[in-house]
Design an enzyme around this catalytic site. Structure first.
Site, PDB file in Angstrom:
ATOM      1  N   LYS A  53     -39.032 -79.451  48.308  1.00 24.79           N
ATOM      2  CA  LYS A  53     -38.642 -78.075  48.649  1.00 24.79           C
ATOM      3  C   LYS A  53     -39.411 -77.586  49.876  1.00 24.79           C
ATOM      4  CE  LYS A  53     -37.279 -77.004  43.938  1.00 24.79           C
ATOM      5  NZ  LYS A  53     -37.735 -76.643  42.595  1.00 24.79           N
ATOM      6  N   ASP A  69     -34.282 -68.522  42.291  1.00 24.35           N
ATOM      7  CA  ASP A  69     -33.805 -69.425  41.240  1.00 24.35           C
ATOM      8  C   ASP A  69     -32.724 -68.754  40.382  1.00 24.35           C
ATOM      9  OD1 ASP A  69     -34.252 -72.071  40.864  1.00 24.35           O
ATOM     10  OD2 ASP A  69     -36.030 -71.862  39.602  1.00 24.35           O
ATOM     11  N   GLN A  72     -41.993 -73.018  39.747  1.00 22.76           N
ATOM     12  CA  GLN A  72     -41.573 -74.354  39.307  1.00 22.76           C
ATOM     13  C   GLN A  72     -41.743 -74.482  37.786  1.00 22.76           C
ATOM     14  OE1 GLN A  72     -40.242 -76.804  41.357  1.00 22.76           O
ATOM     15  NE2 GLN A  72     -39.847 -77.916  39.483  1.00 22.76           N
TER      16      GLN A  72
END
Length: 298
Positions: free
Chosen positions: A55, A122, A99
């Site tokens: 990422k 997200d 994460q």
């Protein structure tokens, strides 16, 4: 009947990343805005480390501002919430990604809820889930976004198609069902407890498999010519007894690929399919968030 066409995640993800890089360059040139992404990783889960590295590299390659916060596994929830609060206030950061999974002692729900919905790239904040369900502009989870790009590029207009989503997770199943509804599909959300799941799947022009069970969806569950999007990533022992005995594993999806390919019209492989789209769509979401925060997009 010919074999199903492969929906190649590499081609589509490269296209999305190229579009993102172009848009980042335009925002920097015309508006002096550099989209910024902050990734938070707690602990040293090996898979998470690989994802986080990817990422970071891809966001920098697209010309974005990128920062990674690595916290020790024993981090207290208050420290994590303090970091998130600081990033919410930081005008250089437009997207915050936590994460997952977090270490067991941390309250995942509280941590996700602390992220500003406008920076939640997200798409996991309940506010974004509500916006999506209401048909309002929302930041949408990256994997469902990737699924929809692949379907539209492959099938064109999705209006009136029958779609079956196998799996009801907040990360994939529910949001992809909402997106399919918005695309005017007739949508069924099925799951491992659905009665006669095979018969339900056989009605579908589109199957999105996101149930987390290796090769659960068999070839004879698929309507001839259907589009099959396989979101599953499962690590299983090799079929070869010697390799299996040596502890070697391979990645497979939720669909029995070889069987399905003989029946379907289009299919995503695992690996090489939806997974590649997820990071590309994360970058796209960060650009969308930057534009909305700067009043450049509704």
């Amino acid at each position: 009947m010919p074999q199903a066409q492969i929906i190649d995640g590499k081609i589509y993800s490269e296209r999305v990343r190229a579009e993102v890089a172009e848009e980042v360059a335009r925002l920097r040139r015309d508006h002096e805005i550099q989209p910024g992404l902050a990734v938070i990783v707690v602990g040293d889960d090996p898979a998470s480390q690989v994802y986080v590295k990817s990422k970071g590299e891809q966001s920098l390659a697209a010309g974005m501002h990128s920062i990674t916060h690595r916290l020790p596994a024993d981090t207290h929830i208050d420290e994590l919430l303090l970091l998130i609060a600081g990033l919410n206030e930081d005008s250089r950061i437009h997207g915050i990604l936590l994460q997952l999974p977090l270490p067991g002692h941390l309250d995942q729900r509280a941590a996700l809820a602390a992220i500003s919905p406008d920076k939640d790239v997200d798409g996991l904040h309940v506010v974004n889930a509500g916006r999506l369900a209401n048909g309002e502009p929302a930041l949408t989870p990256c994997t469902p976004l990737g699924c929809m790009i692949m379907l539209r590029e492959t099938l064109g207009d999705l209006t009136g198609k029958s779609a079956v989503v196998v799996g009801r997770s907040v990360l994939v199943g529910r949001p992809v069902a909402q997106l399919l509804l918005q695309a005017d599909c007739t949508v069924t959300i099925a799951h491992s407890r659905t009665r006669d799941l095979a018969a339900v799947c056989r009605q579908a022009d589109i199957i999105v498999a996101a149930v987390g069970r290796p090769q659960m969806i068999r070839g004879d569950w698929i309507k001839p010519g259907a589009a099959v999007i396989d979101v599953g990533i499962n690590r299983v022992p090799f079929d070869n007894p010697e390799k299996a005995a040596a502890g070697k594993t391979k990645l497979v999806g939720d669909v029995a690929f070889k069987e399905a390919r003989e029946v379907a019209g289009w299919i995503t492989p695992v690996p090489g399919g939806v997974g590649l789209m997820t990071v590309a769509c994360l970058l796209q979401n960060t650009v969308t968030a930057a534009k909305r925060q700067s009043g450049l997009e509704g």
